[in-house]
Design a protein around this motif. Structure first.
Motif, PDB file in Angstrom:
ATOM      1  N   SER A   1      -5.361   5.836   0.209  1.00  0.00           N
ATOM      2  CA  SER A   1      -4.295   4.628   0.114  1.00  0.00           C
ATOM      3  C   SER A   1      -4.637   3.711  -1.023  1.00  0.00           C
ATOM      4  CB  SER A   1      -4.940   3.555   1.385  1.00  0.00           C
ATOM      5  OG  SER A   1      -4.513   4.207   2.674  1.00  0.00           O
ATOM      6  N   ILE A   2      -3.448   3.532  -1.761  1.00  0.00           N
ATOM      7  CA  ILE A   2      -3.630   2.788  -2.948  1.00  0.00           C
ATOM      8  C   ILE A   2      -2.610   1.706  -2.812  1.00  0.00           C
ATOM      9  CG2 ILE A   2      -2.926   3.122  -5.524  1.00  0.00           C
ATOM     10  CD1 ILE A   2      -3.059   6.339  -5.025  1.00  0.00           C
ATOM     11  N   HIS A   3      -3.226   0.447  -3.586  1.00  0.00           N
ATOM     12  CA  HIS A   3      -2.759  -0.892  -3.359  1.00  0.00           C
ATOM     13  C   HIS A   3      -2.204  -1.038  -4.901  1.00  0.00           C
ATOM     14  CE1 HIS A   3      -2.837  -5.324  -3.872  1.00  0.00           C
ATOM     15  NE2 HIS A   3      -2.026  -5.190  -2.736  1.00  0.00           N
TER      16      HIS A   3
ATOM     17  N   ALA B   1      -5.399  -3.885  -8.219  1.00  0.00           N
ATOM     18  CA  ALA B   1      -5.194  -2.220  -8.046  1.00  0.00           C
ATOM     19  C   ALA B   1      -6.342  -1.805  -7.233  1.00  0.00           C
ATOM     20  CB  ALA B   1      -4.819  -1.547  -9.228  1.00  0.00           C
ATOM     21  N   TRP B   2      -6.186  -1.274  -6.297  1.00  0.00           N
ATOM     22  CA  TRP B   2      -7.321  -0.627  -5.457  1.00  0.00           C
ATOM     23  C   TRP B   2      -7.061   0.792  -4.885  1.00  0.00           C
ATOM     24  CZ3 TRP B   2     -11.588  -3.668  -4.008  1.00  0.00           C
ATOM     25  CH2 TRP B   2     -11.515  -4.861  -4.520  1.00  0.00           C
ATOM     26  N   ILE B   3      -7.963   1.534  -4.809  1.00  0.00           N
ATOM     27  CA  ILE B   3      -7.857   2.880  -4.031  1.00  0.00           C
ATOM     28  C   ILE B   3      -8.918   2.658  -2.810  1.00  0.00           C
ATOM     29  CG2 ILE B   3      -8.132   5.300  -4.180  1.00  0.00           C
ATOM     30  CD1 ILE B   3      -7.878   5.006  -7.429  1.00  0.00           C
ATOM     31  N   LYS B   4      -8.493   3.180  -1.540  1.00  0.00           N
ATOM     32  CA  LYS B   4      -9.080   3.209  -0.478  1.00  0.00           C
ATOM     33  C   LYS B   4      -8.852   4.630  -0.139  1.00  0.00           C
ATOM     34  CE  LYS B   4     -11.211   1.968   3.517  1.00  0.00           C
ATOM     35  NZ  LYS B   4     -11.834   2.888   3.787  1.00  0.00           N
ATOM     36  N   TYR B   5     -10.506   5.181  -0.041  1.00  0.00           N
ATOM     37  CA  TYR B   5     -10.482   6.518   0.538  1.00  0.00           C
ATOM     38  C   TYR B   5     -11.963   6.598   1.533  1.00  0.00           C
ATOM     39  CZ  TYR B   5     -11.374  11.620   0.807  1.00  0.00           C
ATOM     40  OH  TYR B   5     -11.544  12.930   1.239  1.00  0.00           O
TER      41      TYR B   5
ATOM     42  N   TRP C   1       0.957  -1.283  -0.034  1.00  0.00           N
ATOM     43  CA  TRP C   1       0.071   0.005   0.094  1.00  0.00           C
ATOM     44  C   TRP C   1       0.900   1.368  -0.030  1.00  0.00           C
ATOM     45  CZ3 TRP C   1      -5.171  -0.100  -0.551  1.00  0.00           C
ATOM     46  CH2 TRP C   1      -5.945  -1.128  -0.340  1.00  0.00           C
ATOM     47  N   LYS C   2       0.570   2.400  -0.736  1.00  0.00           N
ATOM     48  CA  LYS C   2       1.085   3.525  -0.846  1.00  0.00           C
ATOM     49  C   LYS C   2       0.148   4.586  -0.079  1.00  0.00           C
ATOM     50  CE  LYS C   2       3.584   7.034  -2.122  1.00  0.00           C
ATOM     51  NZ  LYS C   2       4.664   7.493  -1.454  1.00  0.00           N
TER      52      LYS C   2
END
Length: 185
Positions: free
Chosen positions: A116-118, A136-140, A102-103
């Motif tokens: 957070s970006i996977h 690829a995922w984005i968590k917000y 994760w970033k």
């Protein structure tokens, strides 16, 4: 050569069939320390929906965009850009552990939460895999965005080698209207 082919096939199988990320793997609904921008006026004076242009198309006011890729001929997928009206930040995804990392994108003015970006397959930069953004995922805040399948994400750039996702700043509020220029196949 056969051994190399088997290794590549095994990696692809593991990546494609990987389970979605777990909430314990990254920051969740953590507030950012940066003050929010004024997002109260979501309509223009002529009652048309308010929009802003992030250079790849219009996005509704009250949203931000995350773009994967640099628009180059080879489509450097780990190059990522977060844009809001009057703000832009560029960075490379955390591609350790073959993209299974994760970033966190912190201190983004105007966002009350941390992005957070996977990376997933966005970390594979070879031309053969340019279209694969699996895992690829984005968590917000309370939003999970599955980059390859979510309707908020579209292909961009002249060669279609990028993805652009439009995400609500305040997820509890419904945001309507976003278009993308240069959609890929």
């Amino acid at each position: 050569m056969l051994k190399l082919s088997l290794i590549v096939l095994a990696y692809c199988a593991l990546t494609v069939f990987a389970a979605p990320p777990h909430s314990g793997d990254h920051l969740t609904e953590v507030s950012s320390d940066v003050p929010s921008l004024d997002q109260e006026h979501f309509h223009s004076l002529d009652d048309k929906p308010c929009t802003w242009d992030d250079s790849l198309g219009e996005a509704a006011c009250g949203t931000f965009t995350v773009t994967f890729g640099d628009g180059g001929i080879w489509g450097n997928k780990p190059y990522t850009t977060v844009r809001l009206p009057g703000f832009q930040t560029n960075f490379m995804l955390n591609c350790s552990n073959h993209g299974d990392a994760w970033k966190a994108v912190e201190n983004t003015p105007g966002l009350p939460y941390i992005i957070s970006i996977h990376g997933g397959n966005a970390c594979i930069t070879t031309d053969f895999w340019w279209e694969a953004f699996d895992n690829a995922w984005i968590k917000y805040a309370n939003q999970w965005v599955d980059v390859p399948s979510d309707e908020r994400c579209k292909s961009v750039y002249w060669n279609g080698k990028g993805k652009r996702c439009v995400i609500a700043i305040k997820p509890e509020e419904k945001v309507v209207g976003a278009t993308v220029r240069g959609e890929g196949p």
